[in-house]
Design an enzyme around this catalytic site. Structure first.
Site, PDB file in Angstrom:
ATOM      1  N   GLU A 257       0.819  -1.219   0.000  1.00 21.11           N
ATOM      2  CA  GLU A 257       0.000   0.000   0.000  1.00 21.11           C
ATOM      3  C   GLU A 257       0.847   1.262   0.000  1.00 21.11           C
ATOM      4  O   GLU A 257       0.405   2.313  -0.446  1.00 21.11           O
ATOM      5  CB  GLU A 257      -0.930   0.028   1.222  1.00 21.11           C
ATOM      6  CG  GLU A 257      -2.224  -0.720   1.002  1.00 21.11           C
ATOM      7  CD  GLU A 257      -3.287  -0.443   2.056  1.00 21.11           C
ATOM      8  OE1 GLU A 257      -3.002   0.238   3.066  1.00 21.11           O
ATOM      9  OE2 GLU A 257      -4.407  -0.920   1.882  1.00 21.11           O
ATOM     10  N   HIS A 278       9.067 -26.940   0.247  1.00 23.57           N
ATOM     11  CA  HIS A 278       8.478 -28.103  -0.415  1.00 23.57           C
ATOM     12  C   HIS A 278       7.342 -27.692  -1.343  1.00 23.57           C
ATOM     13  O   HIS A 278       6.526 -28.506  -1.734  1.00 23.57           O
ATOM     14  CB  HIS A 278       8.013 -29.112   0.633  1.00 23.57           C
ATOM     15  CG  HIS A 278       9.136 -29.548   1.526  1.00 23.57           C
ATOM     16  ND1 HIS A 278       9.885 -30.679   1.279  1.00 23.57           N
ATOM     17  CD2 HIS A 278       9.682 -28.948   2.611  1.00 23.57           C
ATOM     18  CE1 HIS A 278      10.831 -30.779   2.198  1.00 23.57           C
ATOM     19  NE2 HIS A 278      10.742 -29.738   3.018  1.00 23.57           N
ATOM     20  N   LYS A 367     -13.054   1.008  -2.562  1.00 25.84           N
ATOM     21  CA  LYS A 367     -14.106   1.336  -1.584  1.00 25.84           C
ATOM     22  C   LYS A 367     -15.226   2.132  -2.278  1.00 25.84           C
ATOM     23  O   LYS A 367     -16.405   1.849  -2.093  1.00 25.84           O
ATOM     24  CB  LYS A 367     -13.533   2.163  -0.425  1.00 25.84           C
ATOM     25  CG  LYS A 367     -12.651   1.384   0.558  1.00 25.84           C
ATOM     26  CD  LYS A 367     -12.220   2.277   1.731  1.00 25.84           C
ATOM     27  CE  LYS A 367     -11.273   1.571   2.689  1.00 25.84           C
ATOM     28  NZ  LYS A 367     -10.787   2.397   3.794  1.00 25.84           N
TER      29      LYS A 367
HETATM   30  O1  PA5 Z   1      -3.350   1.373   5.818  1.00 23.40           O
HETATM   31  C1  PA5 Z   1      -4.435   1.834   5.563  1.00 23.40           C
HETATM   32  O2  PA5 Z   1      -4.677   3.059   5.633  1.00 23.40           O
HETATM   33  C2  PA5 Z   1      -5.592   0.943   5.159  1.00 23.40           C
HETATM   34  O3  PA5 Z   1      -5.178  -0.387   5.036  1.00 23.40           O
HETATM   35  C3  PA5 Z   1      -6.700   1.021   6.196  1.00 23.40           C
HETATM   36  O4  PA5 Z   1      -6.184   0.670   7.450  1.00 23.40           O
HETATM   37  C4  PA5 Z   1      -7.877   0.094   5.850  1.00 23.40           C
HETATM   38  O5  PA5 Z   1      -8.371   0.405   4.569  1.00 23.40           O
HETATM   39  C5  PA5 Z   1      -9.001   0.251   6.892  1.00 23.40           C
HETATM   40  O6  PA5 Z   1      -9.407   1.577   6.992  1.00 23.40           O
HETATM   41  P1  PA5 Z   1     -10.197   2.114   8.256  1.00 23.40           P
HETATM   42  O7  PA5 Z   1      -9.328   1.997   9.449  1.00 23.40           O
HETATM   43  O8  PA5 Z   1     -10.529   3.532   7.916  1.00 23.40           O
HETATM   44  O9  PA5 Z   1     -11.443   1.261   8.394  1.00 23.40           O
END
Ligand code: PA5
Length: 377
Positions: A257, A278, A367
């Site tokens: 990310e 393996h 999203k």
């Molecule tokens: O690292 C990030 O920002 C994302 O992976 C969020 O943690 C994830 O999308 C969940 O978002 P939220 O905490 O707003 O529900």
């Protein structure tokens, strides 16, 4: 401190600029956090954990991505035995998984920790709805509200508004810390403390790393950047401890990310050895040579240590660049250090690739598309 097995020439001037940039970034709050933790909040976390331990056999931890993977990684790795059992929910849209979690809690006493920085993410919202209904059915609305712990934004979002209206105990995801850099905030610390992980030691490890791991983390970032530019576009994180499988998942999320944007970045993959020797072992030894391997080398038993050595030799002979991260201890302190090491390395590496380590526009796309599809129905 973490020891790396390689040396590399780095551009000192550029590195200094990058480190300053990260520290000044409005999402760079995680950088100094372990050294400056708000002890008032730390005490509230411990107090809440004690209450949950006293009145619940299960804590249902609801969250996804950065609001989930970090604490699960540590709990699964260290397997603390002293705390309340943790059940995870809201990390997929599978109705089957949700039903399994509801069944597992069954008639046992339980509390809920719902974690979402935005407070609007669909997966946790659905799971929270289902578990809240169960909680109210079992305890009535008033006691149910006293068993809900909401970790979310300090000022806004649907979860924030509901928590205020219903009087849930609240913990804050700091505005200047994004999901995947938040494991050392209440996001991770509350479930970890409830599970019986020593959060003092975890923070101690991370605080020591704030200055202690800068040099190896920066060298590692430069190494992966240079390898990436040479065409090594996949990094395989390798561990020899099966219980660290979720730590690999945390790493994949952190790097994926943070770095995978503007058609840049290194694809993060993972293996657990010797199990995967393996299966994927064949590809690692002899497949397409576009990958490098980063061994997270925990102190381990003698036989496993021999396997680490054998893999390093075999894969180097097979033409894979093998980077070794020697972790000093397999405990809270070691994990605190390791988390900080990778957070820093990841932020520096993303900057070297010229991308913003702290946003996730691709995730937001998914999203938004899902929201649109659901609104059309
Ligand atoms: O690292 C990030 O920002 C994302 O992976 C969020 O943690 C994830 O999308 C969940 O978002 P939220 O905490 O707003 O529900």
């Amino acid at each position: 401190m973490i020891k790396i097995n390689f040396n590399i020439e780095i551009d000192e001037k550029k590195t200094t600029e990058i480190l300053k940039d990260i520290a000044r970034d409005k999402m760079g709050g995680w950088m100094e956090l372990p050294k400056k933790y708000d002890m008032g909040e730390f005490a509230r976390i411990k107090e809440a954990a004690k209450k949950i331990n006293e009145e619940s056999e299960y804590l249902v931890c609801i969250g996804i991505g950065g609001s989930y993977l970090g604490h699960r990684a540590i709990i699964e790795a260290l397997r603390p035995q002293s705390g309340t059992k943790i059940v995870y929910a809201g990390n997929s849209l599978s109705k089957r998984e949700l039903d399994y979690a509801l069944e597992e809690v069954g008639d046992h006493d339980f509390s809920i920790n719902v974690i979402s920085k935005s407070g609007t993410t669909l997966e946790p919202a659905i799971a929270f709805g289902a578990f809240k209904e169960k909680l109210i059915e079992k305890y009535g609305s008033k006691e149910a509200a006293s068993r809900i712990y909401a970790t979310t934004d300090a000022k806004k979002g649907a979860l924030h508004d509901e928590a205020v209206a219903e009087g849930y105990t609240m913990f804050v995801v700091p505005e200047n810390i994004g999901g995947r850099y938040s494991v050392l905030t209440a996001v991770g610390l509350l479930p970890l403390a409830v599970a019986g992980v020593d959060i003092d030691k975890l923070l101690e490890g991370a605080a020591g790393a704030v200055e202690g791991v800068v040099e190896p983390a920066v060298k590692y970032a430069w190494m992966r950047y240079k390898l990436g530019k040479k065409g090594y576009d996949t990094e395989v994180f390798a561990s020899f401890e099966p219980s660290t499988m979720y730590f690999n998942e945390w790493l994949k999320q952190l790097f994926g990310e943070s770095e995978g944007k503007n058609k840049q970045g290194i694809f993060p993959a993972s293996v657990v050895y010797s199990t995967d020797l393996h299966s994927l072992g064949q590809f690692m030894q002899d497949g397409r040579r576009n990958l490098f391997e980063t061994i997270i080398d925990f102190p381990t038993d003698e036989l496993n240590a021999k396997a680490v050595q054998a893999v390093r030799l075999a894969h180097t002979e097979g033409g894979i660049p093998v980077l070794n991260m020697g972790v000093p201890s397999f405990d809270e302190k070691g994990f605190g250090e390791l988390i900080y090491f990778f957070e820093l390395a990841c932020a520096v590496s993303a900057k070297l690739f010229g991308v913003n380590p702290f946003d996730q526009p691709g995730v937001e796309n998914y999203k938004n598309e899902l929201k649109k599809i659901m609104a059309e129905e």
